[in-house]
Write a protein that holds these residues in place. Structure first.
Motif, mmCIF file in Angstrom:
data_model
loop_
_atom_site.group_PDB
_atom_site.id
_atom_site.type_symbol
_atom_site.label_atom_id
_atom_site.label_comp_id
_atom_site.label_asym_id
_atom_site.label_seq_id
_atom_site.Cartn_x
_atom_site.Cartn_y
_atom_site.Cartn_z
ATOM 1 N N PHE A 110 9.958 2.969 -12.309
ATOM 2 C CA PHE A 110 10.480 1.864 -11.508
ATOM 3 C C PHE A 110 11.728 1.276 -12.146
ATOM 4 N N THR A 111 12.622 0.805 -11.291
ATOM 5 C CA THR A 111 13.798 0.086 -11.783
ATOM 6 C C THR A 111 13.350 -1.310 -12.218
ATOM 7 N N GLU A 112 14.236 -2.004 -12.895
ATOM 8 C CA GLU A 112 13.906 -3.368 -13.347
ATOM 9 C C GLU A 112 13.656 -4.278 -12.143
ATOM 10 N N GLU A 113 14.427 -4.100 -11.090
ATOM 11 C CA GLU A 113 14.258 -4.906 -9.877
ATOM 12 C C GLU A 113 12.903 -4.631 -9.227
ATOM 13 N N GLN A 114 12.524 -3.365 -9.146
ATOM 14 C CA GLN A 114 11.228 -3.006 -8.576
ATOM 15 C C GLN A 114 10.100 -3.560 -9.428
ATOM 16 N N GLN A 115 10.260 -3.520 -10.745
ATOM 17 C CA GLN A 115 9.246 -4.046 -11.660
ATOM 18 C C GLN A 115 9.054 -5.548 -11.442
ATOM 19 N N GLU A 116 10.156 -6.277 -11.222
ATOM 20 C CA GLU A 116 10.080 -7.720 -10.967
ATOM 21 C C GLU A 116 9.336 -8.006 -9.664
ATOM 22 N N VAL A 117 9.593 -7.194 -8.637
ATOM 23 C CA VAL A 117 8.901 -7.368 -7.356
ATOM 24 C C VAL A 117 7.406 -7.125 -7.540
ATOM 25 N N ILE A 118 7.055 -6.097 -8.274
ATOM 26 C CA ILE A 118 5.637 -5.785 -8.515
ATOM 27 C C ILE A 118 4.978 -6.922 -9.282
ATOM 28 N N GLU A 119 5.657 -7.469 -10.291
ATOM 29 C CA GLU A 119 5.100 -8.583 -11.064
ATOM 30 C C GLU A 119 4.894 -9.809 -10.190
ATOM 31 N N THR A 120 5.856 -10.098 -9.319
ATOM 32 C CA THR A 120 5.731 -11.236 -8.407
ATOM 33 C C THR A 120 4.552 -11.043 -7.469
ATOM 34 N N GLN A 121 4.404 -9.839 -6.932
ATOM 35 C CA GLN A 121 3.297 -9.552 -6.036
ATOM 36 C C GLN A 121 1.958 -9.596 -6.768
ATOM 37 N N ALA A 122 1.947 -9.168 -8.033
ATOM 38 C CA ALA A 122 0.722 -9.227 -8.831
ATOM 39 C C ALA A 122 0.301 -10.677 -9.053
ATOM 40 N N GLU A 123 1.264 -11.558 -9.320
ATOM 41 C CA GLU A 123 0.945 -12.981 -9.497
ATOM 42 C C GLU A 123 0.356 -13.567 -8.225
ATOM 43 N N LEU A 124 0.945 -13.232 -7.091
ATOM 44 C CA LEU A 124 0.451 -13.734 -5.806
ATOM 45 C C LEU A 124 -0.940 -13.188 -5.509
ATOM 46 N N LEU A 125 -1.137 -11.902 -5.718
ATOM 47 C CA LEU A 125 -2.442 -11.277 -5.483
ATOM 48 C C LEU A 125 -3.503 -11.885 -6.389
ATOM 49 N N TYR A 126 -3.169 -12.101 -7.659
ATOM 50 C CA TYR A 126 -4.113 -12.712 -8.589
ATOM 51 C C TYR A 126 -4.522 -14.101 -8.089
ATOM 52 N N GLY A 127 -3.563 -14.872 -7.632
ATOM 53 C CA GLY A 127 -3.859 -16.209 -7.116
ATOM 54 C C GLY A 127 -4.781 -16.168 -5.910
ATOM 55 N N LEU A 128 -4.553 -15.216 -5.014
ATOM 56 C CA LEU A 128 -5.407 -15.082 -3.833
ATOM 57 C C LEU A 128 -6.826 -14.668 -4.207
ATOM 58 N N ILE A 129 -6.944 -13.734 -5.136
ATOM 59 C CA ILE A 129 -8.270 -13.298 -5.592
ATOM 60 C C ILE A 129 -8.993 -14.456 -6.262
ATOM 61 N N HIS A 130 -8.273 -15.192 -7.103
ATOM 62 C CA HIS A 130 -8.864 -16.329 -7.810
ATOM 63 C C HIS A 130 -9.327 -17.399 -6.815
ATOM 64 N N ALA A 131 -8.494 -17.721 -5.851
ATOM 65 C CA ALA A 131 -8.844 -18.750 -4.862
ATOM 66 C C ALA A 131 -10.088 -18.351 -4.075
ATOM 67 N N ARG A 132 -10.184 -17.084 -3.744
ATOM 68 C CA ARG A 132 -11.363 -16.633 -3.000
ATOM 69 C C ARG A 132 -12.616 -16.666 -3.872
ATOM 70 N N PHE A 133 -12.476 -16.280 -5.137
ATOM 71 C CA PHE A 133 -13.631 -16.273 -6.041
ATOM 72 C C PHE A 133 -14.156 -17.688 -6.273
ATOM 73 N N ILE A 134 -13.268 -18.643 -6.423
ATOM 74 C CA ILE A 134 -13.663 -20.021 -6.728
ATOM 75 C C ILE A 134 -14.590 -20.589 -5.654
ATOM 76 N N ILE A 135 -14.448 -20.172 -4.413
ATOM 77 C CA ILE A 135 -15.280 -20.746 -3.352
ATOM 78 C C ILE A 135 -16.592 -19.988 -3.149
ATOM 79 N N THR A 136 -16.859 -18.964 -3.958
ATOM 80 C CA THR A 136 -18.146 -18.280 -3.884
ATOM 81 C C THR A 136 -19.181 -19.083 -4.669
ATOM 82 N N ALA A 137 -20.448 -18.812 -4.453
ATOM 83 C CA ALA A 137 -21.508 -19.516 -5.181
ATOM 84 C C ALA A 137 -21.355 -19.321 -6.689
ATOM 85 N N ARG A 138 -21.068 -18.106 -7.105
ATOM 86 C CA ARG A 138 -20.896 -17.828 -8.542
ATOM 87 C C ARG A 138 -19.680 -18.555 -9.095
ATOM 88 N N GLY A 139 -18.583 -18.542 -8.345
ATOM 89 C CA GLY A 139 -17.370 -19.219 -8.787
ATOM 90 C C GLY A 139 -17.578 -20.717 -8.910
#
Length: 84
Positions: free
Chosen positions: A17-46
């Motif tokens: 990947f180019t540096e620009e592509q790597q930055e896009v992937i990192e940004t998307q990873a941060e967003l995906l992590y936030g979405l996964i975390h938000a969904r987990f928090i509202i589960t009984a276990r979370g």
């Protein structure tokens, strides 16, 4: 590739990947992590894990004298990613 980054999975294709592509992937990873975390928090276990952290005062205590050391929770003021 964003999920692989979150899971810390080594991928041979990452070096291609180019540096620009790597930055896009990192940004998307941060967003995906936030979405996964938000969904987990509202589960009984979370919710149970957050409750335990609250009881243990893992997130700290209120610094105001009138709060008498009340445990605090981290909060997000916005539901929009990257808005503080």
């Amino acid at each position: 590739y964003a999920l692989d980054m979150i899971l810390d999975v080594e991928s041979e294709e990452v070096d291609g990947f180019t540096e620009e592509q790597q930055e896009v992937i990192e940004t998307q990873a941060e967003l995906l992590y936030g979405l996964i975390h938000a969904r987990f928090i509202i589960t009984a276990r979370g919710l149970q894990l957050m409750y335990t952290k609250f009881l243990n005062k893992d997130f700290g205590r209120c610094h105001r004298v009138s709060c008498q050391g009340q445990a605090v929770l981290p909060i997000g003021q916005f539901d929009v990613a990257r808005k503080a």
